[in-house]
Write a protein that holds these residues in place. Sequence first.
Motif, PDB file in Angstrom:
ATOM      1  N   PRO A  13       0.818  -1.230   0.000  1.00 52.89           N
ATOM      2  CA  PRO A  13       0.000   0.000   0.000  1.00 52.89           C
ATOM      3  C   PRO A  13       0.844   1.270   0.000  1.00 52.89           C
ATOM      4  O   PRO A  13       0.427   2.292  -0.564  1.00 52.89           O
ATOM      5  CB  PRO A  13      -0.822  -0.124   1.292  1.00 52.89           C
ATOM      6  CG  PRO A  13      -0.848  -1.589   1.585  1.00 52.89           C
ATOM      7  CD  PRO A  13       0.491  -2.094   1.162  1.00 52.89           C
ATOM      8  N   THR A  14       2.002   1.217   0.628  1.00 51.87           N
ATOM      9  CA  THR A  14       2.869   2.396   0.689  1.00 51.87           C
ATOM     10  C   THR A  14       3.593   2.630  -0.626  1.00 51.87           C
ATOM     11  O   THR A  14       3.699   3.767  -1.101  1.00 51.87           O
ATOM     12  CB  THR A  14       3.901   2.236   1.822  1.00 51.87           C
ATOM     13  OG1 THR A  14       3.220   2.094   3.066  1.00 51.87           O
ATOM     14  CG2 THR A  14       4.839   3.442   1.888  1.00 51.87           C
ATOM     15  N   MET A  15       4.075   1.540  -1.228  1.00 52.03           N
ATOM     16  CA  MET A  15       4.895   1.658  -2.427  1.00 52.03           C
ATOM     17  C   MET A  15       4.063   1.832  -3.694  1.00 52.03           C
ATOM     18  O   MET A  15       4.542   2.397  -4.683  1.00 52.03           O
ATOM     19  CB  MET A  15       5.796   0.427  -2.563  1.00 52.03           C
ATOM     20  CG  MET A  15       6.651   0.147  -1.340  1.00 52.03           C
ATOM     21  SD  MET A  15       7.683   1.538  -0.840  1.00 52.03           S
ATOM     22  CE  MET A  15       8.810   1.630  -2.212  1.00 52.03           C
ATOM     23  N   GLY A  16       2.835   1.339  -3.702  1.00 56.30           N
ATOM     24  CA  GLY A  16       1.998   1.476  -4.885  1.00 56.30           C
ATOM     25  C   GLY A  16       2.381   0.498  -5.986  1.00 56.30           C
ATOM     26  O   GLY A  16       2.971  -0.549  -5.737  1.00 56.30           O
ATOM     27  N   ILE A  17       2.072   0.867  -7.221  1.00 56.17           N
ATOM     28  CA  ILE A  17       2.360   0.010  -8.368  1.00 56.17           C
ATOM     29  C   ILE A  17       3.827   0.149  -8.747  1.00 56.17           C
ATOM     30  O   ILE A  17       4.315   1.272  -8.973  1.00 56.17           O
ATOM     31  CB  ILE A  17       1.475   0.381  -9.572  1.00 56.17           C
ATOM     32  CG1 ILE A  17      -0.005   0.214  -9.207  1.00 56.17           C
ATOM     33  CG2 ILE A  17       1.823  -0.477 -10.789  1.00 56.17           C
ATOM     34  CD1 ILE A  17      -0.951   0.694 -10.283  1.00 56.17           C
ATOM     35  N   PHE A  48      16.608   6.539  -9.612  1.00 57.26           N
ATOM     36  CA  PHE A  48      15.219   6.736  -9.218  1.00 57.26           C
ATOM     37  C   PHE A  48      15.138   7.837  -8.169  1.00 57.26           C
ATOM     38  O   PHE A  48      16.074   8.063  -7.397  1.00 57.26           O
ATOM     39  CB  PHE A  48      14.698   5.411  -8.642  1.00 57.26           C
ATOM     40  CG  PHE A  48      13.198   5.275  -8.576  1.00 57.26           C
ATOM     41  CD1 PHE A  48      12.372   5.822  -9.531  1.00 57.26           C
ATOM     42  CD2 PHE A  48      12.605   4.558  -7.543  1.00 57.26           C
ATOM     43  CE1 PHE A  48      10.992   5.673  -9.477  1.00 57.26           C
ATOM     44  CE2 PHE A  48      11.231   4.394  -7.466  1.00 57.26           C
ATOM     45  CZ  PHE A  48      10.422   4.963  -8.439  1.00 57.26           C
ATOM     46  N   ASP A  49      14.028   8.518  -8.119  1.00 55.35           N
ATOM     47  CA  ASP A  49      13.746   9.500  -7.068  1.00 55.35           C
ATOM     48  C   ASP A  49      12.989   8.753  -5.967  1.00 55.35           C
ATOM     49  O   ASP A  49      11.778   8.540  -6.066  1.00 55.35           O
ATOM     50  CB  ASP A  49      12.912  10.659  -7.632  1.00 55.35           C
ATOM     51  CG  ASP A  49      12.628  11.731  -6.588  1.00 55.35           C
ATOM     52  OD1 ASP A  49      13.012  11.543  -5.412  1.00 55.35           O
ATOM     53  OD2 ASP A  49      11.998  12.744  -6.939  1.00 55.35           O
ATOM     54  N   LEU A  50      13.717   8.346  -4.925  1.00 59.38           N
ATOM     55  CA  LEU A  50      13.125   7.532  -3.873  1.00 59.38           C
ATOM     56  C   LEU A  50      12.251   8.366  -2.947  1.00 59.38           C
ATOM     57  O   LEU A  50      12.503   9.545  -2.722  1.00 59.38           O
ATOM     58  CB  LEU A  50      14.219   6.842  -3.055  1.00 59.38           C
ATOM     59  CG  LEU A  50      15.220   5.974  -3.820  1.00 59.38           C
ATOM     60  CD1 LEU A  50      16.127   5.238  -2.839  1.00 59.38           C
ATOM     61  CD2 LEU A  50      14.521   4.995  -4.743  1.00 59.38           C
ATOM     62  N   THR A  51      11.242   7.710  -2.403  1.00 57.06           N
ATOM     63  CA  THR A  51      10.387   8.354  -1.408  1.00 57.06           C
ATOM     64  C   THR A  51      11.199   8.581  -0.136  1.00 57.06           C
ATOM     65  O   THR A  51      11.715   7.619   0.452  1.00 57.06           O
ATOM     66  CB  THR A  51       9.174   7.470  -1.083  1.00 57.06           C
ATOM     67  OG1 THR A  51       8.482   7.179  -2.297  1.00 57.06           O
ATOM     68  CG2 THR A  51       8.246   8.166  -0.104  1.00 57.06           C
ATOM     69  N   PRO A  52      11.372   9.816   0.315  1.00 58.77           N
ATOM     70  CA  PRO A  52      12.233  10.079   1.477  1.00 58.77           C
ATOM     71  C   PRO A  52      11.821   9.328   2.735  1.00 58.77           C
ATOM     72  O   PRO A  52      12.659   9.000   3.579  1.00 58.77           O
ATOM     73  CB  PRO A  52      12.115  11.598   1.669  1.00 58.77           C
ATOM     74  CG  PRO A  52      11.665  12.119   0.353  1.00 58.77           C
ATOM     75  CD  PRO A  52      10.804  11.050  -0.246  1.00 58.77           C
ATOM     76  N   VAL A  59      14.682  -0.694   1.731  1.00 62.39           N
ATOM     77  CA  VAL A  59      13.320  -1.171   1.467  1.00 62.39           C
ATOM     78  C   VAL A  59      12.959  -0.928   0.006  1.00 62.39           C
ATOM     79  O   VAL A  59      12.365  -1.785  -0.663  1.00 62.39           O
ATOM     80  CB  VAL A  59      12.313  -0.487   2.408  1.00 62.39           C
ATOM     81  CG1 VAL A  59      10.880  -0.846   2.011  1.00 62.39           C
ATOM     82  CG2 VAL A  59      12.577  -0.884   3.854  1.00 62.39           C
ATOM     83  N   HIS A  60      13.318   0.233  -0.514  1.00 66.92           N
ATOM     84  CA  HIS A  60      13.097   0.519  -1.929  1.00 66.92           C
ATOM     85  C   HIS A  60      13.796  -0.527  -2.799  1.00 66.92           C
ATOM     86  O   HIS A  60      13.238  -1.021  -3.788  1.00 66.92           O
ATOM     87  CB  HIS A  60      13.636   1.914  -2.272  1.00 66.92           C
ATOM     88  CG  HIS A  60      12.609   2.997  -2.215  1.00 66.92           C
ATOM     89  ND1 HIS A  60      11.637   3.144  -3.177  1.00 66.92           N
ATOM     90  CD2 HIS A  60      12.426   3.985  -1.322  1.00 66.92           C
ATOM     91  CE1 HIS A  60      10.891   4.206  -2.883  1.00 66.92           C
ATOM     92  NE2 HIS A  60      11.346   4.726  -1.759  1.00 66.92           N
ATOM     93  N   ARG A  95       9.893  -6.708  -7.427  1.00 67.01           N
ATOM     94  CA  ARG A  95       8.681  -6.328  -8.138  1.00 67.01           C
ATOM     95  C   ARG A  95       8.943  -5.498  -9.397  1.00 67.01           C
ATOM     96  O   ARG A  95       8.007  -5.128 -10.093  1.00 67.01           O
ATOM     97  CB  ARG A  95       7.761  -5.532  -7.202  1.00 67.01           C
ATOM     98  CG  ARG A  95       7.199  -6.341  -6.042  1.00 67.01           C
ATOM     99  CD  ARG A  95       6.162  -7.337  -6.530  1.00 67.01           C
ATOM    100  NE  ARG A  95       5.501  -8.034  -5.438  1.00 67.01           N
ATOM    101  CZ  ARG A  95       5.866  -9.223  -4.986  1.00 67.01           C
ATOM    102  NH1 ARG A  95       6.912  -9.842  -5.539  1.00 67.01           N
ATOM    103  NH2 ARG A  95       5.217  -9.800  -3.996  1.00 67.01           N
ATOM    104  N   GLY A  96      10.198  -5.216  -9.701  1.00 69.58           N
ATOM    105  CA  GLY A  96      10.500  -4.315 -10.800  1.00 69.58           C
ATOM    106  C   GLY A  96      10.763  -4.971 -12.138  1.00 69.58           C
ATOM    107  O   GLY A  96      11.197  -4.293 -13.076  1.00 69.58           O
TER     108      GLY A  96
END
Length: 211
Positions: free
Chosen positions: A29-33, A77-81, A87-88, A95-96
């Motif tokens: 849910p946090t990471m999305g698609i 990639f522009d990672l979510t801070p 985890v990314h 999943r990539g």
Amino acid sequence: MRCPACRHPALEHDPACSRCGFSLEAIAPTMGIPPMLEAPLADLSNVLSASERRAALSTIHILHQRFPQVSFAAVLFDLTPEVAPAVHAFWLFNRGSLFSAVERAGDNHGVLLLIDTPRDRAVAMIGYGLEPFVSELTLEVCLTAASLSLAKSRYGAAIEAFVRELERQLTTLLHPLPRTFGYSEDTLWADSATRTPDPSLPAHIGTEDLY
């Protein structure tokens, strides 16, 4: 391996971390698609010039020629801070679409270099199949080799430095394996210069049969 969230040791078939409960399903849910990534180089940040991309791909190609069992991928990639880089990396690794469907669990010899371009930082991850040979320290050495270029936002050069150091590390790690497992070239082959056969070989086998 270690849990990417809490660094607790984890086993290959654990559905979730026994300490913190981390799993791919829990962070979905946090990471999305997940983005569709194309190995061996996915520049989602669009920061590499055409020449930088060619140079990086050339260096990766040399690695794959030297070690065809290894599947290397670099992702910019522009990672979510709010999400830890490890985890990314775990999310993108699994999943990539970077590795083929047959490269699963112990059959995965993948190496992922994930570069967070806005913050000039990087993290690396390997598949289960490489864990008996490549340690966390080895990956840290490779990341250190890339750190100088990364600090200057020279992302193509950072990828090249990481890959070259990875090739050096793999060469050092794999060189003693034949002797470790009892395959000694000194006793297996005849000397190529003198054509003197190994006395341990059956008498009916001539030197010409060895090659």
